[in-house]
Design an enzyme around this catalytic site. Structure first.
Site, short mmCIF file in Angstrom:
data_model
loop_
_atom_site.label_atom_id
_atom_site.label_comp_id
_atom_site.label_asym_id
_atom_site.label_seq_id
_atom_site.Cartn_x
_atom_site.Cartn_y
_atom_site.Cartn_z
N LYS A 1 0.75 -1.20 -0.01
CA LYS A 1 0.07 -0.09 -0.07
C LYS A 1 0.78 1.19 -0.06
CE LYS A 1 -3.25 2.72 3.26
NZ LYS A 1 -4.08 2.55 4.22
N ASP B 1 -2.26 10.27 3.84
CA ASP B 1 -3.64 9.79 4.15
C ASP B 1 -4.46 10.91 4.94
OD1 ASP B 1 -6.34 8.59 4.16
OD2 ASP B 1 -5.66 6.85 5.32
N LYS C 1 -9.92 13.10 8.40
CA LYS C 1 -9.48 12.57 9.68
C LYS C 1 -9.36 13.85 10.46
CE LYS C 1 -6.48 8.73 8.09
NZ LYS C 1 -7.14 7.54 8.92
N ASP D 1 1.49 6.30 5.74
CA ASP D 1 0.53 5.31 5.07
C ASP D 1 1.17 4.60 3.96
OD1 ASP D 1 -1.86 4.15 5.58
OD2 ASP D 1 -2.99 5.65 4.52
N ARG E 1 -7.40 -0.51 0.87
CA ARG E 1 -7.97 -1.50 0.57
C ARG E 1 -8.61 -1.41 -0.89
NH1 ARG E 1 -12.69 -1.74 4.83
NH2 ARG E 1 -11.08 -0.70 6.16
N1 BES Z 1 -4.43 4.40 7.14
C1 BES Z 1 -5.59 4.10 7.87
C2 BES Z 1 -5.26 3.00 8.82
C3 BES Z 1 -4.36 3.30 10.05
C4 BES Z 1 -4.64 4.24 10.61
C5 BES Z 1 -3.36 2.59 9.95
C6 BES Z 1 -3.96 4.34 11.93
C7 BES Z 1 -2.61 2.44 11.15
C8 BES Z 1 -2.71 3.54 11.96
C9 BES Z 1 -6.65 3.63 6.75
O1 BES Z 1 -6.59 4.26 5.42
C10 BES Z 1 -7.91 4.08 7.38
O2 BES Z 1 -8.11 5.20 7.80
N2 BES Z 1 -8.75 3.09 7.98
C11 BES Z 1 -9.83 3.35 8.46
C12 BES Z 1 -10.99 2.49 7.91
C13 BES Z 1 -12.32 2.83 8.13
C14 BES Z 1 -12.70 4.00 7.62
C15 BES Z 1 -13.24 1.73 7.83
C16 BES Z 1 -9.65 3.18 10.32
O3 BES Z 1 -9.15 1.94 10.21
O4 BES Z 1 -10.24 3.92 10.98
ZN ZN Z 2 -4.85 4.61 4.65
ZN ZN Z 3 -7.71 5.94 5.38
#
Ligand code: BES
Ligand code: ZN
Ligand code: ZN
Length: 462
Positions: A229, A234, A241, A252, A315
């Protein structure tokens, strides 16, 4: 030309010069002490040293005579503090066990990592030289450390200096170094070549998205495809966020950094595999043309995905890469991704989650990880949770209706894009040390790449 190695390794040489540095297992410390002269015994007693860690020992003139590291030599990171603790000078690590010397070399190098590229002052590294009289041990440790440093440097580099074009330059430099080939599909070409999901996620960024595609090794060898990835920043997109969650999102692209570090290990060791490394590289940005919640993307595979949340972008970019990776029917597909916050809730930040369609492969990687001090933990591809990805308007949504089991539902989403007959492993990694541990300074970190490398070595090296 991109510098593949901005952070130089600490100085480790194959030589027997320097102040002797005895390395013993803690349980053998009493017998080591017993063999020393009375001066050394008195010195150690007067410092209050109890046989745990490093002690430096003078001669009768007050000059440095020798040093002792008494530690749990079964621990891969037992020498992880060595670089920080030793005074400046040249030392010769001594042990009658090759595997202990391997750990000393490894820990010394990994613990000496400092990301100082963006410091205008304090750039001078400590003048410690470690010598180990075994060229093999030294060269293996250097390759390991160099690979981990590639991963750490890429993650630690601020996003404005680590956009898709920078990941591409690093991938090209890596291909050039090892005689591989690397191509990129950039910007609107992604649409022409049918990578609609990668294009759409990165559309709002002023840095064009890329699919980076590296090939190395003989086509006659078994094919292994790595996917990382590469979300260079992000922001969350329109589902933006909060600032505390956005603060470290330069990391990320950690999955991409992992597969590039792992590729370095594989290529340096000349593993007899046909390696393919794919990195969908984008910035998840906010702009007038950003993709939106409710939009539907027809992915490369043809599966339609309703966007429930633009922050579940990892994803999405991975799904087009996975769909393509199936096409040449590799023996194994392995992806690394900083995919979910849920995974660190499940396992904490220091243990990567691993999912696999093959219990054989999963067990092999888990065992390899245990043996090399790079633990990973298997989580289930629990089929019943797939229904949580149901969509009213498209084939699936990119985000489950419930936050519970978020790492599992994310993995199940990815699984939709992998052919059933192909062995696939997915790693959900933190890619970051929240706290300092021996050999592991805070900041970007490689998690699981040594486990995978040792597994691949055991499986494919004759
Ligand atoms: N990059 C993030 C996941 C992440 C956040 C990994 C902090 C490690 C530390 C990912 O793109 C994301 O934002 N995922 C969301 C998914 C949700 C919206 C279903 C998450 O995990 O909150
Ligand atoms: Zn992400
Ligand atoms: Zn994200």
């Amino acid at each position: 030309m991109t510098n593949l190695h901005p952070t130089k390794l600490p100085v480790l040489n194959a030589s027997a010069n320097g102040t002797p540095l005895f390395v013993v297992h803690k349980k053998n410390y009493p017998s080591w002490l017993e063999e020393q002269n009375s001066f050394t015994k008195n010195w150690i007693k007067s410092t209050g040293y109890k046989g745990d860690g490093l002690v430096v020992i003078p001669n009768a003139n007050g000059e440095l005579d020798k040093a002792l590291l008494s530690t749990d030599t079964d621990d891969q990171f037992c020498a992880g503090e060595l670089y920080n603790l030793l005074p400046e000078g040249e030392f010769n690590a001594l042990s009658d066990s090759k595997s202990v010397l391997e750990k000393v070399a490894f820990g010394f190098l990994l613990g000496g990592y400092q990301f100082s590229k963006f410091k205008s002052k304090d750039k001078t590294s400590k003048a410690v030289t470690l010598n180990i009289d075994d060229a093999d041990v030294v060269s293996v440790a250097k390759t390991y450390a160099q690979s981990v440093f590639i991963t750490r440097d890429l993650i630690n580099t601020p996003a404005d200096s680590m956009m898709p074009e920078h990941l591409a330059a690093t991938s090209n430099a890596l291909a050039t170094e090892y005689g591989g080939a690397c191509r990129q599909i950039v910007g609107e070409d992604l649409l022409d070549e049918n990578y609609p999901t990668i294009y759409t996620v990165g559309r709002a960024s002023s840095h064009p998205s890329q699919l980076i595609d590296l090939h190395w090794g003989s086509v006659n060898n078994p094919k292994v495809t790595l996917i990382g990835k590469g979300v260079c920043f992000d922001s969350g997109g329109l589902d933006i966020k909060p600032s505390s969650a956005m603060r470290f999102m330069k990391k990320d692209m950690g999955g991409a950094a992992h597969v590039l570090g792992l590729a370095n290990l594989i290529m340096a060791a000349k593993l007899p595999i046909h390696l393919r490394v794919m990195v969908p590289a984008v910035e998840n940005a906010v702009s007038g043309n950003a993709f939106r919640p409710g939009d539907v993307i027809t992915t490369r595979k043809g599966i339609t995905v309703e966007i429930d949340n633009t922050d579940a972008e990892g994803r999405l970019v991975l799904c087009d890469a996975l769909a393509e990776a199936n096409n040449d029917q590799p023996e194994l597909i392995i992806d690394f991704a900083t995919l979910t916050g849920a995974c660190r809730v499940a396992l904490g930040t220091e243990l990567p989650g691993m999912f696999s369609t093959s219990s054989n492969v999963a067990n092999g990687i888990k065992e390899a990880g245990e043996n090399c001090g790079d633990p990973v933990w298997e989580l289930p591809l629990h089929k019943p949770y797939k229904a949580l990805l149901n969509s009213e308007v498209a084939d699936i949504t990119n985000c489950a209706t419930s936050p519970f089991g978020g790492a599992i539902t994310a993995a199940l989403f990815l699984q939709e894009f992998v052919d059933e007959n192909i062995d696939w492993v997915h790693f959900d990694v933190m890619a970051w040390n929240n706290r300092k541990l021996p050999g592991r300074p805070t900041g970007g970190e490689a998690m699981g790449i040594r486990a995978v490398f040792e597994y691949l070595k055991a499986r494919f090296q004759p």
